[in-house]
Design an enzyme around this catalytic site. Structure first.
Site, PDB file in Angstrom:
ATOM      1  N   LYS A 205       8.948  19.436  -0.848  1.00  0.00           N
ATOM      2  CA  LYS A 205       9.894  19.441   0.267  1.00  0.00           C
ATOM      3  C   LYS A 205       9.371  18.570   1.404  1.00  0.00           C
ATOM      4  O   LYS A 205      10.079  17.744   1.940  1.00  0.00           O
ATOM      5  CB  LYS A 205      10.122  20.891   0.727  1.00  0.00           C
ATOM      6  CG  LYS A 205      11.095  21.023   1.860  1.00  0.00           C
ATOM      7  CD  LYS A 205      11.364  22.479   2.217  1.00  0.00           C
ATOM      8  CE  LYS A 205      12.142  22.543   3.523  1.00  0.00           C
ATOM      9  NZ  LYS A 205      12.384  23.905   3.985  1.00  0.00           N
ATOM     10  N   GLU A 211      -2.188  19.602  -2.363  1.00  0.00           N
ATOM     11  CA  GLU A 211      -2.331  19.746  -3.818  1.00  0.00           C
ATOM     12  C   GLU A 211      -1.441  18.735  -4.538  1.00  0.00           C
ATOM     13  O   GLU A 211      -1.865  18.040  -5.469  1.00  0.00           O
ATOM     14  CB  GLU A 211      -1.921  21.155  -4.273  1.00  0.00           C
ATOM     15  CG  GLU A 211      -2.848  22.268  -3.835  1.00  0.00           C
ATOM     16  CD  GLU A 211      -2.434  22.906  -2.516  1.00  0.00           C
ATOM     17  OE1 GLU A 211      -1.809  22.211  -1.679  1.00  0.00           O
ATOM     18  OE2 GLU A 211      -2.769  24.087  -2.313  1.00  0.00           O
ATOM     19  N   GLY A 265      11.588  26.378   0.637  1.00  0.00           N
ATOM     20  CA  GLY A 265      10.900  25.985  -0.595  1.00  0.00           C
ATOM     21  C   GLY A 265      11.119  26.978  -1.730  1.00  0.00           C
ATOM     22  O   GLY A 265      11.432  26.612  -2.863  1.00  0.00           O
ATOM     23  N   ARG A 266      10.990  28.272  -1.420  1.00  0.00           N
ATOM     24  CA  ARG A 266      11.095  29.284  -2.479  1.00  0.00           C
ATOM     25  C   ARG A 266      12.545  29.584  -2.854  1.00  0.00           C
ATOM     26  O   ARG A 266      12.804  30.433  -3.702  1.00  0.00           O
ATOM     27  CB  ARG A 266      10.336  30.546  -2.067  1.00  0.00           C
ATOM     28  CG  ARG A 266      10.715  31.105  -0.724  1.00  0.00           C
ATOM     29  CD  ARG A 266       9.699  32.144  -0.247  1.00  0.00           C
ATOM     30  NE  ARG A 266       9.963  32.625   1.101  1.00  0.00           N
ATOM     31  CZ  ARG A 266       9.518  32.033   2.210  1.00  0.00           C
ATOM     32  NH1 ARG A 266       8.834  30.917   2.131  1.00  0.00           N
ATOM     33  NH2 ARG A 266       9.785  32.546   3.399  1.00  0.00           N
ATOM     34  N   GLU A 351       6.228  35.886  -0.026  1.00  0.00           N
ATOM     35  CA  GLU A 351       6.179  34.873   1.043  1.00  0.00           C
ATOM     36  C   GLU A 351       7.318  35.135   2.035  1.00  0.00           C
ATOM     37  O   GLU A 351       7.232  34.759   3.196  1.00  0.00           O
ATOM     38  CB  GLU A 351       6.285  33.449   0.443  1.00  0.00           C
ATOM     39  CG  GLU A 351       5.648  32.383   1.310  1.00  0.00           C
ATOM     40  CD  GLU A 351       5.565  31.012   0.653  1.00  0.00           C
ATOM     41  OE1 GLU A 351       6.602  30.344   0.512  1.00  0.00           O
ATOM     42  OE2 GLU A 351       4.460  30.594   0.270  1.00  0.00           O
ATOM     43  N   HIS A 382       0.415  47.306 -23.516  1.00  0.00           N
ATOM     44  CA  HIS A 382      -0.934  47.387 -24.085  1.00  0.00           C
ATOM     45  C   HIS A 382      -1.994  46.943 -23.087  1.00  0.00           C
ATOM     46  O   HIS A 382      -3.109  46.600 -23.471  1.00  0.00           O
ATOM     47  CB  HIS A 382      -0.995  46.547 -25.367  1.00  0.00           C
ATOM     48  CG  HIS A 382      -0.070  47.091 -26.414  1.00  0.00           C
ATOM     49  ND1 HIS A 382      -0.462  48.045 -27.333  1.00  0.00           N
ATOM     50  CD2 HIS A 382       1.243  46.869 -26.642  1.00  0.00           C
ATOM     51  CE1 HIS A 382       0.571  48.353 -28.095  1.00  0.00           C
ATOM     52  NE2 HIS A 382       1.619  47.664 -27.693  1.00  0.00           N
ATOM     53  N   LYS A 510      -4.944  26.535   4.866  1.00  0.00           N
ATOM     54  CA  LYS A 510      -4.795  25.074   4.731  1.00  0.00           C
ATOM     55  C   LYS A 510      -5.638  24.360   5.779  1.00  0.00           C
ATOM     56  O   LYS A 510      -6.350  23.399   5.483  1.00  0.00           O
ATOM     57  CB  LYS A 510      -3.323  24.659   4.935  1.00  0.00           C
ATOM     58  CG  LYS A 510      -2.385  24.972   3.807  1.00  0.00           C
ATOM     59  CD  LYS A 510      -1.040  24.277   4.096  1.00  0.00           C
ATOM     60  CE  LYS A 510       0.097  24.924   3.346  1.00  0.00           C
ATOM     61  NZ  LYS A 510       1.414  24.416   3.719  1.00  0.00           N
TER      62      LYS A 510
HETATM   63  O1  F6P Z   1       2.963  27.934   0.118  1.00  0.00           O
HETATM   64  C1  F6P Z   1       3.476  27.338   1.241  1.00  0.00           C
HETATM   65  C2  F6P Z   1       4.579  26.367   0.937  1.00  0.00           C
HETATM   66  O2  F6P Z   1       5.001  25.801   2.126  1.00  0.00           O
HETATM   67  C3  F6P Z   1       5.745  27.012   0.184  1.00  0.00           C
HETATM   68  O3  F6P Z   1       6.630  27.663   1.015  1.00  0.00           O
HETATM   69  C4  F6P Z   1       6.311  25.837  -0.507  1.00  0.00           C
HETATM   70  O4  F6P Z   1       7.177  26.225  -1.539  1.00  0.00           O
HETATM   71  C5  F6P Z   1       5.050  25.153  -0.985  1.00  0.00           C
HETATM   72  O5  F6P Z   1       4.134  25.330   0.070  1.00  0.00           O
HETATM   73  C6  F6P Z   1       5.183  23.722  -1.355  1.00  0.00           C
HETATM   74  O6  F6P Z   1       5.643  22.954  -0.284  1.00  0.00           O
HETATM   75  P1  F6P Z   1       6.225  21.511  -0.510  1.00  0.00           P
HETATM   76  O7  F6P Z   1       7.435  21.627  -1.375  1.00  0.00           O
HETATM   77  O8  F6P Z   1       6.556  20.998   0.861  1.00  0.00           O
HETATM   78  O9  F6P Z   1       5.171  20.673  -1.174  1.00  0.00           O
END
Ligand code: F6P
Length: 546
Positions: A205, A211, A265-266, A351, A382, A510
């Site tokens: 987003k 990452e 995002g979620r 979240e 199990h 972060k």
């Molecule tokens: O975990 C934090 C967060 O901001 C989530 O809400 C989001 O889905 C994720 O990081 C990834 O963010 P982005 O889509 O901006 O890379």
């Protein structure tokens, strides 16, 4: 002084006290209509909530609390595009992404539907051309492998859905999901892949998430090393609200699929973030997934509260969290293809409602979101079901089961169904001391052994669960299920008066990771942190040196 919300929730304690000595077993014996009374449907999805610690009076109270907390008004406000995400000052309009009607849907005075439809059309065209092989890699070969690089909402949703809809995928077009910054993830994913036939989708987003950017850079290097720099634009697409950053990364404009800040995002699997799903299962199936969610939206928006699945499930969750103090909630799909469903819901729910201040920034004087977890049945049986049945803590659970499998493989599915029904029955009924003694006596055990064994074999029972049953795990049903949980989380967020659409709690880690990186890399001295962190840094460097 108790807050307004606490006062609103307080009457639950009286109902709890009233029901505490009446196990569900007894409630079932006394009311032969219990299943009929405590089931409700949305389209093809049946919710059986009869195996809960409730009676009509308790349910009436829960619905009354929902009404008094303003669930209906807030639902209206969300759909009207009001900025219900107050701390980020944003609208919450993921329902627009799957809207099937022809009315305008406005955010800040602008109808968003033309843009939504334009992106869906672009996704349809692009996914179709990847699937028919007309979009090729730099060497002229069609793509056989698509790697989605994203994390959180830019990974969990599409990864969960792709797995859930495996019967609709093609063996010659494989989807992979890389999320972790741990190099092992991308390394092991790329190990068997051919760069000439591999397409990367960078999903973020913000297009700044460390990452994702780190994995995207490694993927770009992998393509450039194998095929040369000029190959990069042929092997990359991007999904983001940050169109400029996508272009800066070197992605061609016709391969950038946008979305908007009113999509959390979620809650973004319905947006361009769903592109890998459309590639995996075909756009028509992706569209069916959106339609299923739309049907659930209509149910949520229009059905009276006491027949409204997200409201019922949401309020039962509140009941267990705030009146009974149960800290966790299990989601147990009896469907191997839903093996990432609980992981997906962890982000969606935790979240969203893992908050400890109100919308106005005041500390909560009551509990908010529970710990969400789960694994598919029968594997969980199990592993951790022992604790669910006989542990000292009560864990309410949702069971999910399709009546029909995708495979024609008797007797597998019948056994799966027998197991899911058995589990909710066992949790509810338990096994009394008298029943255990009778059973052991019938087995011919002597009195001393029976006395010794009985306490171990008693099941307390009265452990609550919902069962969601549907005809088959189709794209429509999956869409409806995901939307059902989204709205459940919304309802609970209203009750707890929290901002379900921000996520400030992920920021501190972060920031600290960013500051620690030079100390880990050895370009800055290991000082200025707490003694534990400094000790660990030093130990790390001593191990690194070995
Ligand atoms: O975990 C934090 C967060 O901001 C989530 O809400 C989001 O889905 C994720 O990081 C990834 O963010 P982005 O889509 O901006 O890379």
């Amino acid at each position: 002084m108790a807050s307004n919300r606490k006062s609103l929730l307080n009457p639950m304690m009286k109902q709890r006290a009233r029901l505490a000595d009446t196990p569900m077993r007894q409630l079932f014996e006394e009311d032969k209509n219990r299943f009929k009374t405590f089931t409700a449907s949305a389209g093809d999805i049946l919710l059986d909530y009869s195996k809960n610690r409730i009676d009509q009076k308790a349910m009436d109270l829960l619905i009354d609390i929902a009404r008094k907390a303003g669930v209906e008004e807030r639902r209206k406000a969300m759909w009207a595009g009001q900025h219900i995400n107050v701390s980020e000052d944003r609208a919450v309009m993921h329902m627009a992404l799957r809207y099937q009607g022809d009315k305008p849907v406005k955010v800040d005075g602008k109808d968003v539907m033309p843009d939504v439809r334009a992106v869906l059309a672009a996704m349809k065209a692009f996914s179709g051309r990847i699937r028919d092989g007309s979009i090729k890699g730099s060497t002229g070969e069609a793509f056989t492998d698509v790697v989605n690089i994203g994390i959180g909402g830019s990974d969990l949703g599409p990864a969960m859905v792709t797995l859930a809809l495996a019967p609709y995928t093609r063996p010659d077009l494989r989807l992979h999901y890389v999320s972790n910054v741990d190099g092992a993830h991308i390394h092991d994913t790329l190990k068997g892949l051919d760069p000439r036939r591999t397409m990367f989708i960078v999903a973020s987003k913000t297009f700044t998430t460390d990452e994702t950017m780190t994995n995207a850079a490694s993927a770009r290097a992998w393509i450039a090393n194998a095929l040369g720099d000029a190959a990069v634009p042929h092997h990359f697409a991007a999904l983001s609200t940050n169109l400029r950053a996508c272009a800066d990364f070197g992605i061609k404009s016709d391969r950038i699929f946008g979305f908007w800040d009113w999509v959390g995002g979620r809650y973004s699997v319905w947006s361009a973030i769903g592109l890998p799903v459309a590639i995996a299962v075909g756009f028509d199936n992706f569209a069916a997934f959106l339609r299923g969610a739309y049907e659930m939206d209509q149910h949520f928006l229009k059905t009276r509260l006491d027949r409204n699945l997200p409201v019922i499930m949401g309020m039962l969750g509140v009941w267990y969290r705030n009146a009974w103090g149960f800290p966790s909630y299990a989601v147990l799909p009896y469907d191997q293809r839903l093996s990432r469903f609980a992981a997906y819901l962890q982000q969606q729910d935790m979240e969203s409602n893992g908050k400890s201040v109100t919308l106005e920034g005041k500390p909560l004087d009551y509990e908010s979101g529970p710990i969400i977890w789960g694994e598919p049945g029968t594997n969980g049986q199990h592993a951790f079901y022992q604790l669910i049945h006989q542990g000292t803590t009560v864990i309410p659970a949702d069971f999910l089961i399709a009546a029909n499998p995708h495979e024609n493989m008797a007797p597998h599915h019948d056994k799966l169904v027998a197991n899911v029904l058995a589990q909710s029955e066992a949790l509810m009924l338990g096994k009394t001391k008298e029943e255990v003694v009778a059973e052991l006596t019938a087995q011919g055990l002597d009195k001393a052994r029976i006395k010794e064994l009985t306490p171990h074999k008693v099941f307390p029972g009265n452990r609550p669960s919902n069962t969601l049953m549907y005809p088959k795990l189709t794209p429509e049903i999956l869409g409806a299920l995901v939307a059902l949980y989204e709205h459940k989380v919304f309802v609970q967020g209203v009750i707890w008066n929290v901002d379900s659409y921000d996520q400030w709690g992920v920021e501190l880690g972060k920031q600290l990771a960013k500051a620690l990186l030079p100390k880990v890399q050895g370009t800055a001295p290991a000082k200025g942190n707490d003694a534990s962190t400094i000790g660990l840094l030093r130990h790390f460097h001593s191990l690194r040196g070995q």
